[in-house]
Design an enzyme around this catalytic site. Structure first.
Site, mmCIF file in Angstrom:
data_model
loop_
_atom_site.group_PDB
_atom_site.id
_atom_site.type_symbol
_atom_site.label_atom_id
_atom_site.label_comp_id
_atom_site.label_asym_id
_atom_site.label_seq_id
_atom_site.Cartn_x
_atom_site.Cartn_y
_atom_site.Cartn_z
ATOM 1 N N LYS A 153 -8.367 -1.121 3.339
ATOM 2 C CA LYS A 153 -8.112 0.094 3.767
ATOM 3 C C LYS A 153 -8.167 -0.020 5.247
ATOM 4 C CE LYS A 153 -11.127 4.476 3.609
ATOM 5 N NZ LYS A 153 -12.844 4.378 3.046
ATOM 6 N N GLU B 251 -15.184 11.838 2.505
ATOM 7 C CA GLU B 251 -16.647 11.415 2.477
ATOM 8 C C GLU B 251 -17.409 12.095 3.998
ATOM 9 O OE1 GLU B 251 -15.325 7.373 4.305
ATOM 10 O OE2 GLU B 251 -14.371 6.872 2.956
ATOM 11 N N ASP C 109 -21.289 9.656 10.013
ATOM 12 C CA ASP C 109 -21.009 8.803 9.058
ATOM 13 C C ASP C 109 -20.378 7.234 9.982
ATOM 14 O OD1 ASP C 109 -20.102 6.839 7.893
ATOM 15 O OD2 ASP C 109 -19.082 8.186 6.343
ATOM 16 N N ASP D 38 -16.709 4.861 -4.243
ATOM 17 C CA ASP D 38 -16.758 5.351 -2.296
ATOM 18 C C ASP D 38 -15.983 4.404 -2.414
ATOM 19 O OD1 ASP D 38 -16.735 5.257 -0.148
ATOM 20 O OD2 ASP D 38 -18.994 4.932 -0.019
HETATM 21 P P1 ADP Z 1 -18.033 1.880 4.745
HETATM 22 O O1 ADP Z 1 -18.242 2.997 4.704
HETATM 23 O O2 ADP Z 1 -17.399 0.969 6.389
HETATM 24 O O3 ADP Z 1 -17.476 0.498 3.956
HETATM 25 P P2 ADP Z 1 -21.021 1.234 4.792
HETATM 26 O O4 ADP Z 1 -21.399 1.919 4.933
HETATM 27 O O5 ADP Z 1 -21.307 0.358 3.334
HETATM 28 O O6 ADP Z 1 -19.524 0.485 5.633
HETATM 29 O O7 ADP Z 1 -21.385 0.501 5.845
HETATM 30 C C1 ADP Z 1 -20.702 -1.078 6.143
HETATM 31 C C2 ADP Z 1 -21.030 -1.422 7.461
HETATM 32 O O8 ADP Z 1 -23.084 -1.115 7.633
HETATM 33 C C3 ADP Z 1 -21.069 -3.207 7.604
HETATM 34 O O9 ADP Z 1 -20.735 -2.956 9.580
HETATM 35 C C4 ADP Z 1 -23.652 -3.424 7.903
HETATM 36 O O10 ADP Z 1 -22.956 -4.336 8.785
HETATM 37 C C5 ADP Z 1 -23.570 -2.165 8.254
HETATM 38 N N1 ADP Z 1 -24.876 -2.299 8.199
HETATM 39 C C6 ADP Z 1 -25.387 -2.749 6.834
HETATM 40 N N2 ADP Z 1 -26.695 -2.473 6.520
HETATM 41 C C7 ADP Z 1 -26.919 -2.868 7.854
HETATM 42 C C8 ADP Z 1 -28.009 -2.837 8.597
HETATM 43 N N3 ADP Z 1 -29.334 -3.087 7.939
HETATM 44 N N4 ADP Z 1 -28.357 -3.258 9.847
HETATM 45 C C9 ADP Z 1 -27.164 -2.472 10.298
HETATM 46 N N5 ADP Z 1 -26.087 -2.768 10.036
HETATM 47 C C10 ADP Z 1 -26.104 -2.633 8.597
HETATM 48 MG MG MG Z 2 -18.521 4.660 3.821
#
Ligand code: ADP
Ligand code: MG
Length: 631
Positions: free
Chosen positions: A84, A187, A209, A22
């Protein structure tokens, strides 16, 4: 002397697994299919999440992941995150998207490819992503205790809205990282696979998502263990980053008020504040209050505030609303009602926010699938697909969809669509065409993407010319055109004249990509141009125009009565009465008719006024007002 590949005759010959990666905007993860389930692979500290951040140190070595994230505070100008958002796009796309990026983006010297300016160097987002993928590969190598060189195939996930250029660029990044991409999977599709929903009964699934940088809503349909993506929609400027930005803006205001300094003017303070905001946000997912604090002794800033969860919810509620609007669109596109949905899958770190979860669940009227870690779901799904490709029987077959229709230009600047929006891919479509001019020996094919009827309103993807058509009267040549869209969303167009066998083709690799915003706005345009909308808009435009003319006539009504000939006055009076009667109606034809008559009959009044005005030297503006715009 060249070395031969090693041959292991003794050890176990378990085939190297296909990595499921991912490659996220914010975080990346790597997983593999093992036996009968996918498993996320952690680093030596037991941490699976690999921040998609790359930093260059003083001696120019590269750090990736957590270490790079830590450096974003001390060396923000040498640290790149959210690559990205740039990959496969031009600098202009980035500008138009109004993304908040802490670095300067400009095109590469020789082509429209967005690069990050770092001092006197330009760094390509492909290179940044390659570093992240290499780190993921190294993390997998360590976790699986296999040499890196063993792990050279992968399934990589991309947002459903990624276009050809973005997919190509991602593939290039993988190549740089020594990985052959066996399949790119959207995704949301990966998410459904991760929950093993392919094993369930027939069902319709909404995948929501909300990650760090992008939002995707997708509707999948499962039939006899086979997934079909019915529709997708998304927004690149919607995610955790934007939630952080809202908190940062809130804090900056408070800091400015208290300390008289704007922390956003300093890039290092800005990075630090972002990290503080993100921490506060995450804490608010666990507790009902959390502290947002920012200290910069050097700059003389010491500030803190306790944020209430309910205030935070109010702050992010417009973003959540926006995401639900996309859900509505995606259902509409899929031709479904909310009640038709059987499953809800929440993906992305931001769905850990209770308010987000509750809002979506209450919108859908269903509890979301639970059990998996929202930020691991996509990598797990990629590993499931990796398992399928490696021959494991996971009873699933992937079908993705194309986000915009594809077609070719026909006479008069119109579009003939061959592949319709939301068609499952891979797919093939053919159609027959002929010539318009006698004796035409060459035919130009212009491939376009979009939902509108006219070429001018669609996006041009490329052109090619079919030569060697034997001269024939117009309409006689039979030219078969074939569109092939492969599983990665890459388009090949072939044209062949049947009598002569003359053929030509093109593979579409656009110079730079279509931004998600463009896809969104193209779709929006198409929706707005639906017939009923057009009629409604016409009615409303006519009413506005009618009102404007009526107003300006009424302003001068006593003059008209006094000075117009009785014929003109009677005609004008009747026209006003008719206009008044028609003004509340909804018939565009009636409105058009009364407006025409009103403008016509007000003309003598306009002339009269112009003469008077010339005499009294009053401003030009009034003439326009009286004539009522463009009449
Ligand atoms: P991406 O797919 O865009 O890389 P992710 O699915 O890993 O992102 O999500 C990352 C986002 O989730 C970040 O903005 C992070 O701050 C937020 N995030 C992660 N854990 C939490 C949480 N416990 N509460 C709120 N937001 C969260
Ligand atoms: Mg993601």
């Amino acid at each position: 002397m060249p070395t031969l590949p090693s041959l292991n005759l003794l050890g176990d010959t378990a085939p190297a697994p296909v990595l499921g990666i991912d490659l996220g905007t914010t975080n990346s993860l790597v997983a593999v299919w093992e036996g009968n389930a996918p498993r996320v692979l952690s680093n030596e500290h037991g941490i699976a999440i690999l921040p998609s951040v790359v930093s260059w140190t003083e001696d120019d070595s590269v750090v990736v992941g957590g270490a790079a994230l830590a450096r974003s505070k001390i060396a923000p100008d040498k640290t790149i995150h959210s690559a990205k958002r740039l990959i496969g796009r031009g600098a202009e796309d980035i500008q138009k998207a109004h993304l908040q990026l802490p670095y300067q983006v400009e095109d590469a010297k020789d082509r429209p490819m967005a690069m990050v300016r770092m001092g006197n160097r330009l760094i390509s987002p492909i290179e940044v992503s390659a570093h992240v993928l290499s780190a993921a590969r190294a993390q997998a190598s360590q976790a699986l205790e296999r040499p890196v060189s063993d792990l050279n195939t992968a399934v990589i996930t991309v947002p459903a809205y990624f276009d050809d250029a973005q997919r190509h660029a991602t593939r290039e990044a993988a190549k740089l990282a020594g990985l052959e991409v066996l399949r790119m999977v959207n995704e949301p599709t990966a998410a459904a696979l991760a929950y093993g929903l392919q094993r369930g009964e027939s069902s319709r699934i909404l995948v929501y998502d909300l990650g760090g940088g992008t939002f995707d809503a997708s509707v999948l349909q499962l039939e006899d263990g086979v997934f079909r993506v019915l529709a997708t929609a998304g927004d690149t400027a919607l995610g955790g980053d934007d939630i952080d930005s809202a908190l940062v803006a809130h804090a900056a205001q408070g800091i400015q008020k208290k300390c008289g300094l704007n922390p956003l003017e300093d890039s290092s303070a800005c990075s630090a504040l972002r990290l503080a905001a993100e921490r506060c946000k995450k804490n608010l997912s666990e507790s009902t209050t959390a502290e947002l604090s920012f200290h910069d002794p050097e700059a003389g800033i010491a500030w803190r505030e306790t944020i209430q969860r309910k205030d935070f919810e109010a702050l992010i509620s417009p973003m959540v609303e926006r995401s639900l609007k996309y859900c509505k669109h995606v259902l509409q596109d899929a031709g479904l009602q909310i009640e038709d949905l059987d499953e809800l899958v929440l993906v992305g770190g931001s769905t850990r926010i209770p308010f987000v979860r509750q809002s979506v669940e209450s919108y859908v009227g269903k509890e979301a699938q639970a059990g998996l870690n929202p930020d691991e779901i996509v990598a797990l799904g990629a590993a499931v697909q990796g398992g399928v490709l490696a021959g494991a029987n996971v009873n699933a077959l992937l079908l993705d969809v194309t986000p915009l229709s594809l077609g070719i230009e026909t006479v008069g600047g119109t579009v003939s669509k061959l592949v319709h929006r939301n068609s499952p891919i891979p797919c093939r479509a053919t159609e027959g065409f002929t010539t318009f001019v006698d004796g035409q020996s060459a035919v130009k094919f212009h491939v376009v993407q979009g939902e509108r009827e006219l070429v001018a309103d669609c996006r041009s993807l490329g052109e090619f010319i079919l030569k060697g058509v034997p001269p024939m009267p117009a309409g006689l040549p039979k030219i078969g055109v074939e569109f092939t869209l492969d599983a990665d969303g890459i388009l090949r167009v072939k044209a062949k004249e049947e009598r002569s066998g003359a053929a030509a083709s093109i593979e579409i690799k656009p110079k730079h990509g279509l931004t998600d915003e463009e896809v969104e706005s193209m779709l929006k345009c198409a929706w707005e141009n639906a017939e009923s909308d057009m009629q409604a808009r016409r009615v409303s435009d006519l009413k506005t125009e009618l009102e404007t003319v009526l107003r300006s006539v009424r302003k001068n009504i006593s003059l008209a009565e006094r000075e117009l000939s009785s014929n003109h006055w009677t005609r004008l009076r009747e026209a006003i009465e008719d206009a008044d009667d028609a003004a509340d109606g909804d018939s565009p034809n009636t409105l058009q008719a009364v407006l025409g008559e009103l403008e016509e009959s007000a003309y003598p009044l306009a002339e009269l006024l112009m003469n008077n005005l010339a005499r009294e030297t009053v401003t030009d503006r009034k003439v326009e007002e009286i004539i009522g715009g463009e009449s």
